[in-house]
Design an enzyme around this catalytic site. Structure first.
Site, short mmCIF file in Angstrom:
data_model
loop_
_atom_site.label_atom_id
_atom_site.label_comp_id
_atom_site.label_asym_id
_atom_site.label_seq_id
_atom_site.Cartn_x
_atom_site.Cartn_y
_atom_site.Cartn_z
CB ALA A 60 -0.89 0.00 1.23
N GLY A 100 0.87 -5.16 1.16
CA GLY A 100 -0.27 -5.36 0.27
C GLY A 100 0.14 -6.01 -1.04
CD GLU A 103 -2.15 -7.92 3.03
OE1 GLU A 103 -1.90 -6.75 2.72
OE2 GLU A 103 -2.86 -8.24 4.00
CD GLU A 123 1.66 -5.34 5.65
OE1 GLU A 123 2.55 -6.13 6.03
OE2 GLU A 123 1.01 -5.51 4.62
C1 LIG Z 1 10.45 -1.38 -1.19
C2 LIG Z 1 11.73 -1.13 -0.45
C3 LIG Z 1 12.33 -2.44 0.04
C4 LIG Z 1 12.71 -0.46 -1.46
O1 LIG Z 1 13.88 -0.10 -0.79
P1 LIG Z 1 14.98 0.81 -1.53
O2 LIG Z 1 15.29 0.23 -2.85
O3 LIG Z 1 16.09 0.99 -0.54
O4 LIG Z 1 14.27 2.20 -1.83
P2 LIG Z 1 13.62 3.26 -0.83
O5 LIG Z 1 14.48 4.46 -0.82
O6 LIG Z 1 13.30 2.64 0.46
O7 LIG Z 1 12.25 3.58 -1.57
C5 LIG Z 1 12.23 4.30 -2.79
C6 LIG Z 1 11.13 5.33 -2.70
O8 LIG Z 1 9.87 4.65 -2.61
C7 LIG Z 1 9.15 5.10 -1.48
N1 LIG Z 1 8.35 3.98 -0.98
C8 LIG Z 1 8.78 2.74 -0.73
N2 LIG Z 1 7.77 1.95 -0.33
C9 LIG Z 1 6.68 2.73 -0.32
C10 LIG Z 1 5.30 2.50 0.00
N3 LIG Z 1 4.84 1.27 0.36
N4 LIG Z 1 4.45 3.54 -0.09
C11 LIG Z 1 4.88 4.75 -0.49
N5 LIG Z 1 6.17 5.04 -0.81
C12 LIG Z 1 7.04 4.04 -0.72
C13 LIG Z 1 10.22 5.56 -0.48
O9 LIG Z 1 9.70 6.46 0.43
C14 LIG Z 1 11.23 6.20 -1.44
O10 LIG Z 1 10.77 7.48 -1.80
P3 LIG Z 1 11.35 8.81 -1.13
O11 LIG Z 1 10.87 8.79 0.30
O12 LIG Z 1 10.76 9.91 -1.91
O13 LIG Z 1 12.85 8.71 -1.19
C15 LIG Z 1 11.51 -0.18 0.75
O14 LIG Z 1 11.15 1.09 0.28
C16 LIG Z 1 10.45 -0.64 1.70
O15 LIG Z 1 10.72 -1.45 2.56
N6 LIG Z 1 9.25 -0.07 1.56
C17 LIG Z 1 8.16 -0.25 2.52
C18 LIG Z 1 7.43 -1.53 2.29
C19 LIG Z 1 6.28 -1.62 3.26
O16 LIG Z 1 6.36 -1.34 4.42
N7 LIG Z 1 5.14 -2.10 2.72
C20 LIG Z 1 3.93 -2.26 3.46
C21 LIG Z 1 3.05 -1.12 3.14
S1 LIG Z 1 1.61 -1.14 4.12
C22 LIG Z 1 0.61 -2.27 3.40
O17 LIG Z 1 0.89 -2.78 2.37
C23 LIG Z 1 -0.62 -2.44 4.26
C24 LIG Z 1 -1.57 -3.43 3.84
O18 LIG Z 1 -1.63 -4.53 4.28
C25 LIG Z 1 -2.50 -2.96 2.86
C26 LIG Z 1 -3.88 -3.31 3.22
C27 LIG Z 1 -4.57 -2.36 4.06
C28 LIG Z 1 -6.01 -2.72 4.02
C29 LIG Z 1 -6.75 -2.21 5.19
C30 LIG Z 1 -8.16 -2.77 5.27
C31 LIG Z 1 -8.77 -2.69 6.64
C32 LIG Z 1 -9.91 -1.76 6.72
C33 LIG Z 1 -9.49 -0.47 7.18
C34 LIG Z 1 -10.34 0.61 6.61
C35 LIG Z 1 -9.50 1.72 6.13
C36 LIG Z 1 -10.43 2.74 5.60
C37 LIG Z 1 -9.91 3.36 4.36
O19 LIG Z 1 -9.12 2.75 3.60
O20 LIG Z 1 -10.29 4.49 4.12
#
Ligand SMILES: CC(C)(COP(=O)(O)OP(=O)(O)OC[C@H]1O[C@@H](n2cnc3c(N)ncnc32)[C@H](O)[C@@H]1OP(=O)(O)O)[C@@H](O)C(=O)NCCC(=O)NCCSC(=O)CC(=O)CCCCCCCCCCCCC(=O)O
Ligand code: NAI
Length: 725
Positions: A60, A100, A103, A123
Site C-alpha cells: 500500500a 499489500g 497480499e 506492516e
Molecule cells: C520497497 C523497499 C524495500 C525499497 O527499498 P529501496 O530500494 O532501498 O528504496 P527506498 O528508498 O526505500 O524507496 C524508494 C522510494 O519509494 C518510497 N516507498 C517505498 N515503499 C513505499 C510504499 N509502500 N508507499 C509509499 N512510498 C514508498 C520511499 O519512500 C522512497 O521514496 P522517497 O521517500 O521519496 O525517497 C523499501 O522502500 C520498503 O521497505 N518499503 C516499505 C514496504 C512496506 O512497508 N510495505 C507495506 C506497506 S503497508 C501495506 O501494504 C498495508 C496493507 O496490508 C495494505 C492493506 C490495508 C487494508 C486495510 C483494510 C482494513 C480496513 C481499514 C479501513 C480503512 C479505511 C480506508 O481505507 O479508508
C-alpha cells in the site's frame, strides 16, 4: 496505475507506480478494472499479474495512510476478487512483493518468483498489520509458526526461503514473466478450489494452544511497548480459531485500532524521515543533488579500542580492503584478537548466506603499527582516545603521509572538527564520522562537516554509510554535534533528580517505561563513567585544573552536579569495574542491582550540601529529562546545525535507543503539543533558574507564538525569523 494487455490466452495486468509500484487508489482501481475485463473476455483463459520495472509491489502507498482519502480499505475486496476468479491467476514476483503487494500475490492461485526476489509482510514495522486478509491467508499457506514469524517481525525473506516455506510454487533464474505465462497456460482448465487459500484449513499443530502462548510471550518481549506486534499476533491467532470470513472481520477490527493509534503515525513518519535525511544539504549550499562521492577502494582505521574494532568489522563486512593501525605492538595484538573474535562471530551469522567474509587474507585486512602503510588508502577513520592534542598529532601525520585526495575522518564524540582539520594541509578532506557503540551493530553514522569540508567529502562519507548499511545523517560542527549535545541536558537532569531525592532505578524505570531500551544510569554504567569524567577534566570542570575555591555545585554561574565525578574518584566506572550507579555481580558483569552504598552516599551528599530530599513523581522525571533534550533540539535547529527535525529524530532512533514507535524526540514534542512542552519548561526553569538547559529555546517560543504549526512547517518559520532569534 495498472496496464492491461491481452495475449492469445493470457491477460497481463502490470502494476505501474514508480518507483516501487505502491498500491495507490489509482493502481487498485486499474487492477480491479483489469480483473473485470479479463473475466468478461471469453478469449482470456488465464491472468498474470506482475509489476513494472522488475518490482512486483512494495504494498500500500504508505503516504495514503495519513491522507483522508485512504486506499487501504479497498485492497481486501480486490484480493478476494482475484481469488474468486474462475480463470487461473498467476503472480509473477520480481524485485519485491511486500505488504499489500504480497497480499495481492496470496490472492493469486499460483505464485512464481525470480531467484533474487524478496517477500515479506512488513506492516508491523510501520505500526500496522497486513490488513488485506494476509493474516488469514498466510498461515493457511505456510503454517502458523512461519506465518507468525513473518507477520510479527516484518522480515523480508529471499525467494529461496519462500520456496522452502511453500510461499511460492516455483523460482526461476531467467525471465519470470515468460515463466509465469507458461505456467498460466499450463494450468488452464485445472480445478481452482484447492488453490484458493481462503478455502484451505489452517494446518494443525499438535499443541497449538501451548505454541501460541509461548509465541505471545516472545512477541511481547520483543515488542518493547510497540502495539503492532501483539495485534499482528492476535490476528494470526484469530486465523487458528475462526473461519476465514470471521478471521477477516477480526483482522479489520485490529487494523482499525492500529491505524488510529499514534504509534502507526510515528512509525510511518520515521520511515520517511530515514529516507528524507539522505537528501542532505548544508547552509552553504552543498547538497546531495550536486555533490559526487569519490570511490573508496582501500581504507584504514587508527586505534583498535572499543570503537576501532567495531569499525574494522563494518568495513570488512562491506568488503573494503583495510589497514588497521595501533600505537604499539601490544595494543595491536590486543586489537587484532578482539577484531578476529568479532569477525568470526559475524562470519558464523552469515554462514549459509550468499556472502562470505574474507578476513584472513592480508591483502584485504592488514594489521600494522607503521603509518607508512597508509600511503595508498582512500579513506582513514581515526578512533584514538578522545584527546584533542593526540587527534591533532595524528591528523598532522596523516596529512603528510596520505595521498592528497584521501578522506580523513575522525570518530570523535564531541571535539571540534575545525580544530582537528587545522592540523592538516587539506582541511577540505577532514570530516567527522561519529559511529555509535557497538559500531558494527548500531545503525547510525553521524557525519559532521567542518567549515572547510568539501561537498565531495560529505558525499563520500554518505556513500560510506550506505556501503556499511548504516543511516548517515549530515550535521554541522558544535560541541557534541547533534546526538551527544542533546544527550548532555538529558543526563544532567537525571543526575539533578538524584540530588533532589530520586534514585537511579526510579529514573531509569520511568524512561524504560517510556520505551528506551535502557535508562540514563544503566546506559552510563554500560558506556563507562570514566569517559565523561575524562572529558570534564579536559574542559576544566573537575580535577586538578579546577580553580581553588570553585563552589562544589556550580560552574560558570550555573548549577553543576559533582556526583558523577565523585563516583569516578571512588573507582566506580560502571560495568567495567563492577560498580557505578548500580552494583554488578563482578567487574564486567551485566546485571545491575540497586546498591545500598549509593543510597547511603546520596543521603550523605544531600546532608553535606543542605539539599532537602523530596518525593519526585514519574511525570516530573519524564518531563525534565525529555523536555530538556527536546529543548536543546530546538536550539540546534535554530543554529542551523541540522537541516530539519527529521535529522534529530533519525539520530535518536538509530543511535540512542529512542523508541521508534514514538517517532523521535521532535516528533514526540509535536504530539505532546509545543505549547505544553513550553509551559512545562517554563515551570521547571522557574524552579531551577540556574539550569540553562531548562530555559525554553527562542525557536520553541517562536513556534508556539505562531500557533504550534505542524512539524513539517517548523523550518519555514526559522528561515523567516532566524535573524531575530
Ligand atoms: C520497497 C523497499 C524495500 C525499497 O527499498 P529501496 O530500494 O532501498 O528504496 P527506498 O528508498 O526505500 O524507496 C524508494 C522510494 O519509494 C518510497 N516507498 C517505498 N515503499 C513505499 C510504499 N509502500 N508507499 C509509499 N512510498 C514508498 C520511499 O519512500 C522512497 O521514496 P522517497 O521517500 O521519496 O525517497 C523499501 O522502500 C520498503 O521497505 N518499503 C516499505 C514496504 C512496506 O512497508 N510495505 C507495506 C506497506 S503497508 C501495506 O501494504 C498495508 C496493507 O496490508 C495494505 C492493506 C490495508 C487494508 C486495510 C483494510 C482494513 C480496513 C481499514 C479501513 C480503512 C479505511 C480506508 O481505507 O479508508
Ligand atoms: N566508546 C564509545 O562508546 C564511543 C567512543 N567514541 C569516540 O571514539 C574514539 C575512540 O574511543 P574508544 O574506542 O572508546 O577508545 P579506547 O580507549 O577503547 O581505544 C582507543 C585506542 O586508540 C589507540 N591509540 C591511542 N593512541 C594511538 C596512536 N597514536 N596511534 C594508534 N592508536 C592509538 C589505543 O591504543 C586504544 O586502543 C574517541 O574519540 C571516543 O570519544 C565515539 C562514539 C562512542
Amino acid at each position: 496505475m495498472a496496464q492491461y494487455a491481452r495475449g492469445s490466452t493470457v491477460a497481463v495486468i502490470r502494476l505501474c507506480n514508480p518507483p516501487v509500484n505502491a498500491l495507490s487508489r489509482a493502481v487498485l482501481q486499474a487492477l480491479e478494472d483489469g480483473l473485470k475485463k479479463a473475466d468478461a473476455d471469453p478469449s482470456v483463459k488465464a491472468v498474470m499479474i506482475c509489476g513494472e520495472n522488475g518490482k512486483f509491489s512494495a504494498g500500500a502507498d504508505i503516504r495514503g495512510f495519513s491522507s483522508p482519502e485512504r486506499s487501504g480499505g479497498a485492497l481486501g475486496p480486490i484480493v478476494s476478487l482475484i481469488e474468486s476468479s474462475e480463470k487461473p491467476v498467476v503472480a509473477a514476483i520480481e524485485g519485491v512483493a511486500l505488504g499489500g503487494g504480497l497480499e495481492v500475490a496470496l490472492g493469486c492461485h499460483y505464485r512464481i518468483a525470480h531467484m533474487k526476489a524478496r517477500m515479506g509482510l512488513p506492516e508491523v514495522t510501520i505500526g500496522l498489520l497486513p490488513g488485506a486478509e494476509g493474516t488469514q491467508r498466510l498461515p493457511r499457506l505456510i503454517g502458523v509458526p512461519a506465518a507468525l514469524e513473518m507477520i510479527t517481525t516484518g522480515k523480508h525473506i529471499p525467494a529461496t526461503e519462500a520456496l522452502k516455506l511453500g510461499l511460492v510454487d516455483e523460482i526461476v533464474e531467467e525471465n519470470t514473466i515468460e515463466a509465469a505465462i507458461r505456467l498460466a497456460n499450463k494450468v488452464i482448465g485445472q480445478p481452482l478450489g484447492p488453490r484458493r487459500l481462503s478455502l484451505k484449513p489452517v494446518p494443525k499443530l499438535p499443541n497449538m494452544e501451548a505454541f501460541l502462548d509461548k509465541a505471545l510471550v516472545k512477541v511481547k518481549k520483543q515488542a518493547w511497548g510497540c502495539l503492532a506486534p501483539e495485534l499482528c499476533f492476535q490476528a494470526v491467532r484469530a486465523a487458528t480459531e475462526r473461519p476465514f470470513a470471521e478471521g477477516v472481520r477480526r483482522e479489520r477490527e485490529l487494523f482499525q485500532v492500529l491505524l488510529s493509534s499514534g504509534q502507526a503515525q510515528a512509525l510511518q513518519y520515521a520511515f520517511f524521515a530515514e529516507r528524507a535525511v539522505r537528501r542532505w544539504a548544508t547552509p552553504s549550499g552543498a547538497s546531495w543533488s550536486s555533490a559526487a562521492p569519490q570511490p573508496v577502494r582501500k581504507a584504514a582505521v587508527i586505534g583498535l579500542g572499543t570503537m576501532g574494532r567495531g569499525i574494522v568489522t563494518c568495513l570488512v563486512k562491506a568488503n573494503i580492503p583495510l589497514v588497521a593501525l595501533e600505537q604499539d605492538l601490544e595494543n595491536l595484538n590486543k586489537g587484532r584478537k578482539a577484531v578476529m573474535v568479532l569477525l568470526e562471530r559475524e562470519a558464523m551469522k552469515m554462514e549459509g548466506g550468499a556472502q562470505t567474509l574474507d578476513f584472513h587474507n592480508p591483502a584485504r585486512l592488514q594489521f600494522t603499527v607503521d603509518f607508512d602503510q597508509l600511503r595508498d588508502v582512500d579513506l582513514v577513520i581515526e578512533a584514538v582516545f578522545e584527546n584533542m592534542a593526540l587527534k591533532k598529532e595524528i591528523f598532522h601525520k596523516l596529512s603528510k603521509i596520505c595521498k592528497p585526495g584521501a578522506l580523513l575522518c575522525t570518530n570523535t564524540s564531541a571535539l571540534n572538527i575545525d580544530e582537528i582539520a587545522s592540523a592538516t594541509n587539506h582541511p577540505q578532506q577532514v570530516i567527522g564520522t561519529h559511529f555509535f557503540s557497538p559500531a558494527h551493530v548500531m545503525r547510525l553514522l553521524e557525519i559532521i562537516y567542518g567549515r572547510h569540508t568539501s561537498p565531495t567529502a560529505i558525499a563520500t562519507a554518505m556513500q560510506l554509510a550506505k556501503a556499511l548499511k548504516k543511516v548517515g545523517v549530515v550535521v554541522g560542527n558544535c560541541f557534541g554535534f547533534v546526538g551527544n549535545r542533546m544527550m548532555f541536558p538529558y543526563i544532567q537532569q537525571a543526575v539533578f533528580l538524584l540530588e533532589e531525592g530520586s534514585r537511579p532505578e526510579a529514573v531509569d524505570q520511568v524512561l524504560e517505561d517510556f520505551g528506551f531500551k535502557i535508562g540514563p544510569f544503566r546506559m552510563s554504567d554500560l558506556a563507562g563513567l570514566d569517559v565523561g569524567w575524562r572529558s570534564r577534566k579536559d574542559q576544566g570542570l573537575t580535577g586538578p585544573s579546577l580553580p581553588a575555591g570553585t563552589p562544589a555545585r556550580q560552574r560558570h554561574g550555573q548549577r553543576y552536579s559533582p556526583l558523577p565525578d565523585l563516583l569516578c574518584e571512588q573507582g566506580r566506572f560502571g560495568q567495567k569495574t563492577g560498580r557505578g550507579w548500580y552494583q554488578y555481580e563482578k567487574a564486567g558483569g551485566r546485571t545491575a542491582t540497586p546498591d545500598p552504598w549509593l543510597l547511603n552516599f546520596l543521603s550523605q551528599y544531600r546532608d553535606t550540601h543542605g539539599i532537602k530530599t523530596r518525593f519526585i513523581d514519574q511525570e516530573e522525571i519524564l518531563e525534565r529529562c525529555l523536555f530538556s533534550l527536546i529543548n536543546e533540539g530546538f536550539a540546534i535547529l535554530a543554529e542551523g546545525i541540522a537541516s530539519g527535525p527529521e535529522h534529530l529524530d533519525v539520530i535518536y532512533i538509530n543511535g540512542y535507543g529512542w523508541p521508534k514507535h514514538r517517532g523521535g524526540p521532535m516528533f514526540y514534542a509535536s504530539t505532546v503539543g509545543l505549547p505544553r512542552v513550553l509551559a512545562k519548561l517554563q515551570k521547571y526553569s522557574e524552579a531551577h533558574p540556574d539550569v540553562p538547559g531548562l530555559r525554553p529555546s527562542a525557536f520553541l517560543k517562536k513556534l508556539v507564538a505562531v500557533g504550534n504549526p505542524p512539524l513539517k512547517e517548523w523550518m519555514s518559520y526559522l528561515s523567516q525569523q532566524s535573524s531575530k532569534l
